[in-house]
Design a protein around this motif. Structure first.
Motif, PDB file in Angstrom:
ATOM      1  N   GLU A  28      54.728  52.875  43.030  1.00  0.00           N
ATOM      2  CA  GLU A  28      53.668  53.427  42.037  1.00  0.00           C
ATOM      3  C   GLU A  28      52.546  53.651  42.877  1.00  0.00           C
ATOM      4  O   GLU A  28      52.001  52.967  43.752  1.00  0.00           O
ATOM      5  CB  GLU A  28      53.479  52.389  40.988  1.00  0.00           C
ATOM      6  CG  GLU A  28      54.624  52.236  40.058  1.00  0.00           C
ATOM      7  CD  GLU A  28      54.394  51.167  38.820  1.00  0.00           C
ATOM      8  OE1 GLU A  28      53.473  50.523  38.870  1.00  0.00           O
ATOM      9  OE2 GLU A  28      55.332  50.986  38.271  1.00  0.00           O
ATOM     10  N   ASP A  83      49.651  53.252  42.412  1.00  0.00           N
ATOM     11  CA  ASP A  83      48.257  52.204  42.071  1.00  0.00           C
ATOM     12  C   ASP A  83      48.977  50.780  42.374  1.00  0.00           C
ATOM     13  O   ASP A  83      48.636  49.651  42.138  1.00  0.00           O
ATOM     14  CB  ASP A  83      47.683  52.088  40.708  1.00  0.00           C
ATOM     15  CG  ASP A  83      48.483  51.790  39.628  1.00  0.00           C
ATOM     16  OD1 ASP A  83      49.931  51.949  39.831  1.00  0.00           O
ATOM     17  OD2 ASP A  83      48.176  51.774  38.462  1.00  0.00           O
ATOM     18  N   ALA A  84      50.129  50.658  43.228  1.00  0.00           N
ATOM     19  CA  ALA A  84      50.563  49.444  43.596  1.00  0.00           C
ATOM     20  C   ALA A  84      49.727  48.678  44.474  1.00  0.00           C
ATOM     21  O   ALA A  84      48.982  49.112  45.188  1.00  0.00           O
ATOM     22  CB  ALA A  84      51.887  49.728  44.254  1.00  0.00           C
ATOM     23  N   ASN A 144      40.622  47.867  42.223  1.00  0.00           N
ATOM     24  CA  ASN A 144      42.026  46.890  42.345  1.00  0.00           C
ATOM     25  C   ASN A 144      41.992  46.365  43.826  1.00  0.00           C
ATOM     26  O   ASN A 144      43.182  46.016  44.066  1.00  0.00           O
ATOM     27  CB  ASN A 144      43.134  48.055  42.212  1.00  0.00           C
ATOM     28  CG  ASN A 144      43.366  48.596  41.106  1.00  0.00           C
ATOM     29  OD1 ASN A 144      43.505  47.921  39.817  1.00  0.00           O
ATOM     30  ND2 ASN A 144      43.351  49.886  40.877  1.00  0.00           N
ATOM     31  N   LYS A 170      46.609  41.820  36.544  1.00  0.00           N
ATOM     32  CA  LYS A 170      47.009  42.965  37.749  1.00  0.00           C
ATOM     33  C   LYS A 170      48.468  42.451  38.243  1.00  0.00           C
ATOM     34  O   LYS A 170      48.979  43.090  39.086  1.00  0.00           O
ATOM     35  CB  LYS A 170      45.840  42.862  38.855  1.00  0.00           C
ATOM     36  CG  LYS A 170      44.556  43.348  38.216  1.00  0.00           C
ATOM     37  CD  LYS A 170      44.626  44.909  38.080  1.00  0.00           C
ATOM     38  CE  LYS A 170      43.038  45.326  37.783  1.00  0.00           C
ATOM     39  NZ  LYS A 170      43.211  46.892  37.609  1.00  0.00           N
ATOM     40  N   SER A 186      51.374  42.521  37.490  1.00  0.00           N
ATOM     41  CA  SER A 186      52.702  43.327  37.648  1.00  0.00           C
ATOM     42  C   SER A 186      52.465  44.494  38.456  1.00  0.00           C
ATOM     43  O   SER A 186      53.574  45.078  38.808  1.00  0.00           O
ATOM     44  CB  SER A 186      52.789  43.885  36.003  1.00  0.00           C
ATOM     45  OG  SER A 186      51.772  44.821  35.688  1.00  0.00           O
ATOM     46  N   LYS A 187      51.477  44.835  39.054  1.00  0.00           N
ATOM     47  CA  LYS A 187      51.126  45.865  40.059  1.00  0.00           C
ATOM     48  C   LYS A 187      51.443  45.386  41.528  1.00  0.00           C
ATOM     49  O   LYS A 187      51.507  46.406  42.403  1.00  0.00           O
ATOM     50  CB  LYS A 187      49.841  46.306  39.801  1.00  0.00           C
ATOM     51  CG  LYS A 187      49.669  47.141  38.666  1.00  0.00           C
ATOM     52  CD  LYS A 187      50.450  48.414  38.573  1.00  0.00           C
ATOM     53  CE  LYS A 187      50.192  49.312  37.383  1.00  0.00           C
ATOM     54  NZ  LYS A 187      50.896  50.571  37.610  1.00  0.00           N
ATOM     55  N   ARG A 188      51.682  44.047  41.720  1.00  0.00           N
ATOM     56  CA  ARG A 188      52.095  43.779  42.979  1.00  0.00           C
ATOM     57  C   ARG A 188      53.392  44.122  43.642  1.00  0.00           C
ATOM     58  O   ARG A 188      54.251  44.182  42.670  1.00  0.00           O
ATOM     59  CB  ARG A 188      52.089  42.106  42.941  1.00  0.00           C
ATOM     60  CG  ARG A 188      51.052  41.347  42.848  1.00  0.00           C
ATOM     61  CD  ARG A 188      51.205  39.860  42.902  1.00  0.00           C
ATOM     62  NE  ARG A 188      49.845  39.271  42.708  1.00  0.00           N
ATOM     63  CZ  ARG A 188      49.858  37.682  42.218  1.00  0.00           C
ATOM     64  NH1 ARG A 188      51.119  37.202  42.059  1.00  0.00           N
ATOM     65  NH2 ARG A 188      48.855  37.063  42.428  1.00  0.00           N
ATOM     66  N   THR A 199      45.020  48.419  46.761  1.00  0.00           N
ATOM     67  CA  THR A 199      45.613  49.585  46.687  1.00  0.00           C
ATOM     68  C   THR A 199      45.262  50.504  47.969  1.00  0.00           C
ATOM     69  O   THR A 199      44.179  50.551  48.282  1.00  0.00           O
ATOM     70  CB  THR A 199      45.482  50.197  45.376  1.00  0.00           C
ATOM     71  OG1 THR A 199      44.026  50.724  45.391  1.00  0.00           O
ATOM     72  CG2 THR A 199      45.606  49.403  44.106  1.00  0.00           C
TER      73      THR A 199
END
Length: 432
Positions: A99, A101-102, A269, A278, A280-282, A312
């Motif tokens: 993604e 914004d990972a 971020n 946050k 879940s974005k790792r 990010t």
């Protein structure tokens, strides 16, 4: 075909491009739209859409070869984003596509952020590069340099440890010149990572319960591996500079960065300790480096200026663009152009070397490597380009000669020439 479609952001426009319903090049516009920085067609800022499309090919080739599991790439020229793409997967086990914004482990890409913070304090007259560290942290007033000797003939201490960790016999001598902030910012202090001095000091690494205030003074127990200013040796010393910033600014280092750098640059971020919302974005690392990655992401009180951040690609785009702009972005001036120039100028002469090998065509400024001669360096950047790379795979740089910034955050590389191939694709896309 189904697998390929799953790796792209399939907006109607992109699907039309992919399916050949328009004659425009596939990479005429970035695959993702940055909310803060303006976008532009590549050709309007002197780059080739077809050339930038080569980045997609490069990433796919390395994913297929197993060199990376995925990543995010961004290129901006003349202040406008011309490429913003995702590749591969951020969680292989779950088949979750990368993604835009990972959040990645930045590791040593944290260091240039410390460099900017240090230049702020220098610019404001709160500290000077020539200041001895002992001016702020008295424990560093009586540093010693460790000198190995071939045999223990009674003039040196016996080596410590056993097996491969056994240190040779040595003696300690006084420093010829005090360790300064300049030495720390340029990795010329002699306080190197895991050198002989570290072996004989028997000082443990900081724990998650340590703070800069509690741990940094203990680093003075570590003998220097060479006289300050005489060699280049990758150092843990930037944490010392972070502690000095805390002292002169009267602000915890992480709060200083949030207030003075992250918030003004819309780096929303970027964290030392990632908030739960946050998580879940790792990215989820697999294979080599996975366990180390989990350790890096653990919650800690120790705010390391050397390797502590998660962030990010877009946040680091903002950071690099600020530097390319001479210290300003989004209406906020963080540094003067003169301070950026100092930070990005060679400060070490011909000392810059890694693993004992000199780096032809390269120099080192305050926390950043600098391309002095791109033909000799062979790194596909312009003369004067500066940036740094993290052990977890991140790399970003500002290139004043080409009016360009580039960011590449991969899920940890496991071989191949992915860095060089990305840099080459970016360089070859420049047509004006």
């Amino acid at each position: 075909m189904k697998k390929l479609l799953s790796t792209i952001n399939a907006t109607p426009v992109l699907l039309a491009l992919f399916c050949g319903l328009t004659n425009s090049p596939v990479s005429a516009q970035p695959m993702h739209t940055p909310p803060k920085m303006p976008m532009a067609k590549a050709e309007s800022v002197g780059m080739s859409s077809q050339g930038l499309a080569r980045i997609e090919d490069v990433m796919n080739e390395h994913i297929e070869a197993g060199h990376i599991q995925g990543g995010v790439t961004i290129v901006a020229r003349r202040g406008r984003v011309v490429h913003f793409s995702t590749h591969g997967e951020m969680d292989v086990d779950k088949g979750r596509a990368m993604e835009n914004d990972a959040i990645f482990i930045m590791a040593s890409s944290t260091k240039p952020v410390l460099g900017v913070a240090a230049m702020m304090m220098i610019e404001e007259g709160l500290m000077s590069p020539s200041d001895p560290v002992s001016k702020y942290i008295p424990e560093f007033a009586d540093m010693k340099v460790v000198v190995p000797i071939k045999s223990d003939n009674g003039k040196g201490d016996k080596g410590k440890g056993k097996g491969k960790n056994k240190a040779p016999a040595y003696r300690l001598v006084p420093v010829d010149t005090p360790v300064t902030i300049h030495h720390l910012l340029t990795h010329t202090s002699g306080l190197t990572n895991r050198g002989l001095g570290w072996k004989i000091a028997s000082l443990g690494r900081h724990t998650r319960d340590d703070t800069l205030a509690s741990y940094v003074p203990r680093l003075a127990q570590v003998p220097l591996d060479f006289q300050p200013g005489t060699q280049w040796g990758y150092s843990m010393g930037l944490d010392i500079v972070a502690r000095i910033i805390e002292i002169v600014s009267k602000t915890p280092f992480d709060e200083f960065l949030r207030e003075r750098i992250f918030d003004p640059l819309e780096m929303n971020n970027t964290y030392f300790n990632l908030p739960g919302n946050k998580a879940s974005k790792r990215i989820v690392l697999t294979g080599i480096g996975a366990e180390k990655g989990k350790d890096w992401l653990a919650t800690t009180r120790y705010i390391s200026a050397s390797a502590g951040l998660s962030s990010t690609a877009e946040d680091f785009l903002h950071f690099e663009q600020m530097l390319l702009n001479g210290g300003a972005l989004f209406g906020h001036r963080l540094l003067s152009p003169a301070s950026v120039k100092t930070m990005s100028s060679n400060q070490v002469g011909d000392l810059f070397a890694i693993a004992g090998k000199t780096l032809p065509g390269m120099g080192f400024g305050y926390t950043v490597g600098i391309t002095l001669d791109s033909k000799v360096a062979g790194n596909h950047r312009g003369n004067g380009a500066f940036g740094w790379r993290g052990a977890a795979g991140s790399v970003s740089w500002s290139d004043p000669e080409n009016e360009l910034v580039a960011v590449y955050l991969p899920a940890k590389p496991r071989g191949g020439s992915v860095y060089g191939d990305f840099e080459k694709a970016v360089q070859q896309a420049i047509i004006d």
